[in-house]
Design an enzyme around this catalytic site. Sequence first.
Site, PDB file in Angstrom:
ATOM      1  N   LYS A  53      -6.540   5.204   1.420  1.00 42.11           N
ATOM      2  CA  LYS A  53      -6.555   4.496   0.134  1.00 42.11           C
ATOM      3  C   LYS A  53      -7.596   5.106  -0.809  1.00 42.11           C
ATOM      4  O   LYS A  53      -7.334   5.308  -1.994  1.00 42.11           O
ATOM      5  CB  LYS A  53      -6.828   2.999   0.373  1.00 42.11           C
ATOM      6  CG  LYS A  53      -5.644   2.310   1.040  1.00 42.11           C
ATOM      7  CD  LYS A  53      -5.957   0.935   1.596  1.00 42.11           C
ATOM      8  CE  LYS A  53      -4.730   0.385   2.339  1.00 42.11           C
ATOM      9  NZ  LYS A  53      -4.964  -0.894   3.010  1.00 42.11           N
ATOM     10  N   GLN A  97      -9.677  -5.232   3.751  1.00 37.37           N
ATOM     11  CA  GLN A  97      -8.827  -4.670   4.804  1.00 37.37           C
ATOM     12  C   GLN A  97      -8.758  -5.633   5.994  1.00 37.37           C
ATOM     13  O   GLN A  97      -9.784  -6.077   6.505  1.00 37.37           O
ATOM     14  CB  GLN A  97      -9.411  -3.308   5.249  1.00 37.37           C
ATOM     15  CG  GLN A  97      -8.575  -2.573   6.268  1.00 37.37           C
ATOM     16  CD  GLN A  97      -7.226  -2.111   5.707  1.00 37.37           C
ATOM     17  OE1 GLN A  97      -7.132  -1.621   4.603  1.00 37.37           O
ATOM     18  NE2 GLN A  97      -6.175  -2.312   6.494  1.00 37.37           N
ATOM     19  N   ASP A 120      -3.617  -6.724  -3.306  1.00 35.24           N
ATOM     20  CA  ASP A 120      -2.721  -6.870  -2.148  1.00 35.24           C
ATOM     21  C   ASP A 120      -1.634  -7.911  -2.414  1.00 35.24           C
ATOM     22  O   ASP A 120      -0.656  -7.996  -1.672  1.00 35.24           O
ATOM     23  CB  ASP A 120      -3.526  -7.309  -0.914  1.00 35.24           C
ATOM     24  CG  ASP A 120      -3.826  -6.147   0.014  1.00 35.24           C
ATOM     25  OD1 ASP A 120      -3.077  -5.155  -0.016  1.00 35.24           O
ATOM     26  OD2 ASP A 120      -4.804  -6.244   0.780  1.00 35.24           O
TER      27      ASP A 120
END
Length: 312
Positions: A53, A97, A120
């Site tokens: 990422k 995460q 997200d």
Amino acid sequence: MPAIILDGTRIASDIRAEVAADVRAMAAARVRPGLAVVLVGHNPASEIYVRGKVKACQEVGIYSEQHSPADTATTDELLHLVEDLNRRDEIDGILVQLPLPPQVDSKRVLMAVDPAKDVDGFHPVNVGFLSTQRPGLIPCTPAGVIEILKRSNIPIAGQEAVVVGRSDIVGKPAAMLLLNANATVTVCHSKTHDLPGVCRRADILVAAIGRAGMITRDFVKPAATVIDVGMNQVTDPAEFKRLFAGNAKRAESFQAKGSTLVGDVHPEVAEVAGAITPVPGGVGPLTIAMLMFNTVKAARMLRGKWSVASGQ
Ligand code: NDP
């Protein structure tokens, strides 16, 4: 006729190039989108994802920073970190995460992320926006599924779509996006009766299960489009043989590495389907591309004068 292979790597690279062009246009107005990634502890798989990422941010010109609290971090410590990131104007996207260590209340931490920075798309506010067709941030993997279909000119409106899997991260938002695109949608799960029969109704079949090669040819209507979200590491030689008997190239790599990455769809489905995503190289690459897209979208929404241009 063998299925058309839907090349996720190419589509992801197109999206990244578009995002990079957007970032350049914003730079001309002295705006630089920023993403903060929070990685708690040392989970090797998570470390690989986060590296990917951060690297993608560098490639498209997004500012990124990584926060790495120890794996002993408490819920309160993470809440403070998230609050701090929520307040900072140069941070447009916050990604926590998963999984978080067991002592942490993951739901509380995810709920603390400002919905406007929730790249997200997991916050209930964004889930609500998606289900009521309001502009918001959409979970990256399901958004990638839709991008593959649209950019491959596969019709969605009026089609029968079957999604196997009902997770909050993939199955449910994928079903909602297909519904919003006017498909007739069925969502299946572990309690569904006659799963092969239900799947055979699908013009578009999305597999998000987490079981290597579970979707065999009996689940697939001839010429259907099959989108394989699954990512499973197969290490058992017998399982490998069930999936890849006769595939010398895969066998060689399996022997060398001791494992191979397999989707939820059995490779034999390529003989029946009209179009299919491969694993690797299908949905996987789209996830990071859509994260980049979401970060720029969040920056546009947060920084006012940048209106949301895209329909997503
Ligand atoms: P979850 O484990 O959260 O959900 C799996 C779903 O599959 C559940 O709804 C479950 O049903 C259903 N299921 C399990 N077994 C069966 C069965 N035998 N028959 C029918 N349904 C079944 O997984 P995720 O949604 O998080 O992920 C799914 C897959 O996608 C995984 O392989 C994961 O690695 C992959 N993935 C890939 C990403 C990418 O970037 N390509 C990103 C995210 C995930 P029930 O609800 O009844 O338990």
